[in-house]
Design an enzyme around this catalytic site. Structure first.
Site, mmCIF file in Angstrom:
data_model
loop_
_atom_site.group_PDB
_atom_site.id
_atom_site.type_symbol
_atom_site.label_atom_id
_atom_site.label_comp_id
_atom_site.label_asym_id
_atom_site.label_seq_id
_atom_site.Cartn_x
_atom_site.Cartn_y
_atom_site.Cartn_z
ATOM 1 N N GLU A 1 -33.549 -4.748 2.815
ATOM 2 C CA GLU A 1 -34.828 -4.303 2.688
ATOM 3 C C GLU A 1 -35.270 -3.629 4.074
ATOM 4 O O GLU A 1 -34.880 -4.031 5.038
ATOM 5 C CB GLU A 1 -35.908 -4.952 2.014
ATOM 6 N N HIS B 1 -33.241 -5.929 -7.031
ATOM 7 C CA HIS B 1 -33.423 -7.461 -7.144
ATOM 8 C C HIS B 1 -34.358 -8.074 -8.052
ATOM 9 O O HIS B 1 -35.517 -7.543 -8.473
ATOM 10 C CB HIS B 1 -33.426 -8.001 -5.910
#
Length: 197
Positions: A81, A8
């Protein structure tokens, strides 16, 4: 099958050295611009499927990368994550003890209270890789947008190396693109950290 694996774009917590984990921190405008430039760099690459972490920083990065293409972005919890439990939001640049073993001995890294070990992340990302191999054919190109630790574990699984060597080759930068191709029963990484910005 060919995989493009992207981390990201940049967030405020990235900039401040704070542990993000599963905390849902949005992209900075700088992170969006990184994603736009990466989208331009990938404009000639066609994708057959897109998978993203459900956390907004990864999902929005995926949206920017495939804007204008007729592609559904599939949210997959296995790509979120690593969970850092009670350390989420703490500044690891000021207190390196928080991540003791995380980079230098990942095979022995002890998860904080409420958090995950690399073995936990390995299990869910392995499930994800096995599933996409079953779903998608050899000629397909898949885009995966996730996070630093998760992507690193994906690389580790593809390279079939020992977990203690997880960070060999360094950490993937924000909006960097890694490319891997299916080979036999596994994958081979062609490129790990291509930057378009």
């Amino acid at each position: 099958m060919k995989l493009s694996i992207v981390r990201h774009g940049r967030t405020a917590w990235n900039a401040r050295g704070l542990i993000q984990g599963i905390s849902d921190i949005p992209l900075l405008e700088e992170g969006r611009e990184m994603a736009r430039q990466t989208a331009y760099g990938l404009k000639t690459v066609s994708f057959d499927a897109v998978y993203a972490s459900p956390l907004s920083r990864a999902f929005e990065t995926a949206e920017i990368l495939v804007k204008g293409r007729n592609l559904e972005i599939r949210k997959d919890q296995r790509l979120r994550e690593m969970d850092f439990g009670i350390y989420e939001g703490e500044n690891y640049m000021r207190n390196s003890e928080l991540l003791r073993g995380f980079y230098d001995a990942p095979d022995r890294y002890q998860a904080p209270e409420g958090g995950e070990s690399f073995y936990d992340v390995e299990k869910r990302t392995s499930d994800f890789l096995n599933e996409i191999r079953k779903i998608h054919g050899d000629g397909e190109r898949i885009l995966i947008v996730a996070h630093a630790a998760v992507n690193q574990v994906l690389f580790h699984l593809m390279e079939k190396n020992d977990l203690k060597h997880l960070w060999n080759g360094g950490r993937q930068q924000n909006c960097a693109v890694a490319t891997a191709v299916s080979e036999g029963e596994g994958f081979r990484i062609i490129e790990r950290n291509r930057i378009f910005y």
